[in-house]
Design an enzyme around this catalytic site. Sequence first.
Site, PDB file in Angstrom:
ATOM      1  N   LYS A  95       0.840  -1.200   0.000  1.00  0.00           N
ATOM      2  CA  LYS A  95       0.000   0.000   0.000  1.00  0.00           C
ATOM      3  C   LYS A  95       0.875   1.251   0.000  1.00  0.00           C
ATOM      4  O   LYS A  95       1.884   1.305   0.693  1.00  0.00           O
ATOM      5  CB  LYS A  95      -0.924  -0.034   1.218  1.00  0.00           C
ATOM      6  CG  LYS A  95      -1.930  -1.190   1.167  1.00  0.00           C
ATOM      7  CD  LYS A  95      -2.626  -1.417   2.489  1.00  0.00           C
ATOM      8  CE  LYS A  95      -1.698  -2.021   3.508  1.00  0.00           C
ATOM      9  NZ  LYS A  95      -2.403  -2.428   4.755  1.00  0.00           N
TER      10      LYS A  95
ATOM     11  N   THR B  45      -8.756   7.836   9.514  1.00  0.00           N
ATOM     12  CA  THR B  45      -8.144   6.737   8.753  1.00  0.00           C
ATOM     13  C   THR B  45      -7.875   5.504   9.609  1.00  0.00           C
ATOM     14  O   THR B  45      -7.153   4.599   9.182  1.00  0.00           O
ATOM     15  CB  THR B  45      -6.816   7.206   8.132  1.00  0.00           C
ATOM     16  OG1 THR B  45      -5.959   7.720   9.171  1.00  0.00           O
ATOM     17  CG2 THR B  45      -7.049   8.279   7.078  1.00  0.00           C
TER      18      THR B  45
ATOM     19  N   GLY C  25      -8.057   1.991  10.948  1.00  0.00           N
ATOM     20  CA  GLY C  25      -8.564   0.722  10.422  1.00  0.00           C
ATOM     21  C   GLY C  25      -8.507   0.566   8.923  1.00  0.00           C
ATOM     22  O   GLY C  25      -9.086  -0.374   8.374  1.00  0.00           O
ATOM     23  N   THR C  26      -7.789   1.453   8.240  1.00  0.00           N
ATOM     24  CA  THR C  26      -7.744   1.362   6.776  1.00  0.00           C
ATOM     25  C   THR C  26      -7.114   0.045   6.305  1.00  0.00           C
ATOM     26  O   THR C  26      -7.605  -0.591   5.370  1.00  0.00           O
ATOM     27  CB  THR C  26      -6.960   2.543   6.180  1.00  0.00           C
ATOM     28  OG1 THR C  26      -5.695   2.652   6.848  1.00  0.00           O
ATOM     29  CG2 THR C  26      -7.723   3.838   6.327  1.00  0.00           C
ATOM     30  N   GLY C  27      -6.020  -0.368   6.954  1.00  0.00           N
ATOM     31  CA  GLY C  27      -5.352  -1.607   6.543  1.00  0.00           C
ATOM     32  C   GLY C  27      -6.213  -2.827   6.770  1.00  0.00           C
ATOM     33  O   GLY C  27      -6.305  -3.716   5.909  1.00  0.00           O
ATOM     34  N   CYS C  28      -6.871  -2.887   7.933  1.00  0.00           N
ATOM     35  CA  CYS C  28      -7.766  -4.003   8.240  1.00  0.00           C
ATOM     36  C   CYS C  28      -8.897  -4.067   7.218  1.00  0.00           C
ATOM     37  O   CYS C  28      -9.225  -5.141   6.681  1.00  0.00           O
ATOM     38  CB  CYS C  28      -8.366  -3.841   9.636  1.00  0.00           C
ATOM     39  SG  CYS C  28      -7.173  -3.752  10.978  1.00  0.00           S
TER      40      CYS C  28
END
Length: 268
Positions: free
Chosen positions: A176, A209, A211-214
């Site tokens: 990412k 932002t 929790g964006t990765g989860c």
Amino acid sequence: MLNTPKALTIAGSDSGGGAGIQADLKTFQELGAYGMSVITAITAQNTLGVQGIHPVPVEMVMKQLKSIEDDLRPEALKTGMLFSAEIIEAVAAHLRKHGWKNVVVDPVMIAKGGADLLQEDAVEALKKHLIPLATILTPNIPEAERLTGKSICSRKGREDAAKLLHELGARMIVIKGGHLTLDKAPVDLFYDGEHMHELQGRRVDTPQTHGTGCTFAAAIAAELALGKTPLHAVHTAKTFIQEAISHPLHIGSGHGPTNHWAYRRNQA
């Protein structure tokens, strides 16, 4: 009889609801997959940070996983915060023994507020035991740097890191690009072992932002559970998280959660 697509998250619980299993289950639901969870740790956290972490005993983690295996085996799963080397090794051994497919590995290491979510010895366990089982590995720039031991400050560096992570055993990798500030717009890199694909997004100036990765990894898992190809799944996940960030909920005083229902509402 139609088979309802099922997706599993193996991760920590976020009491604030923005990340971890709460974010994953919301994402599964929004994309049409039946969501299930194996909880690896309980956290006390909100938009201001993590106030406490309590790991679930590995025996209980494995009982949860066996319960799913015996009755509700999913079409896809994602791993998030696994916390310890012991949990990582036990989960990886189970997935390997039972031949689980469509494994999305989100190498959760650091919370948005800076708290360490993965013990140091667990990083090596992740590389040795879990990454080789990954259908798709989804690190951000700092996580990719920690896994490869290489600094990433350019697109070429990101491509080199993707190749190194592929050599660790991951079939496909999404690095990412949100942390790569030289790009005016965030560009994610998808590497399928042969070809590099760039997925460009739109940078949004917002602290919402958490929790964006989860959420991104959960969206990939949901799409794989629905039978979509990996590249299609990644494209949908990119759109899903872009919508979630672009329509903030303005909850909390710190890094607020993303908007998990924005994608479905905008699609409608």
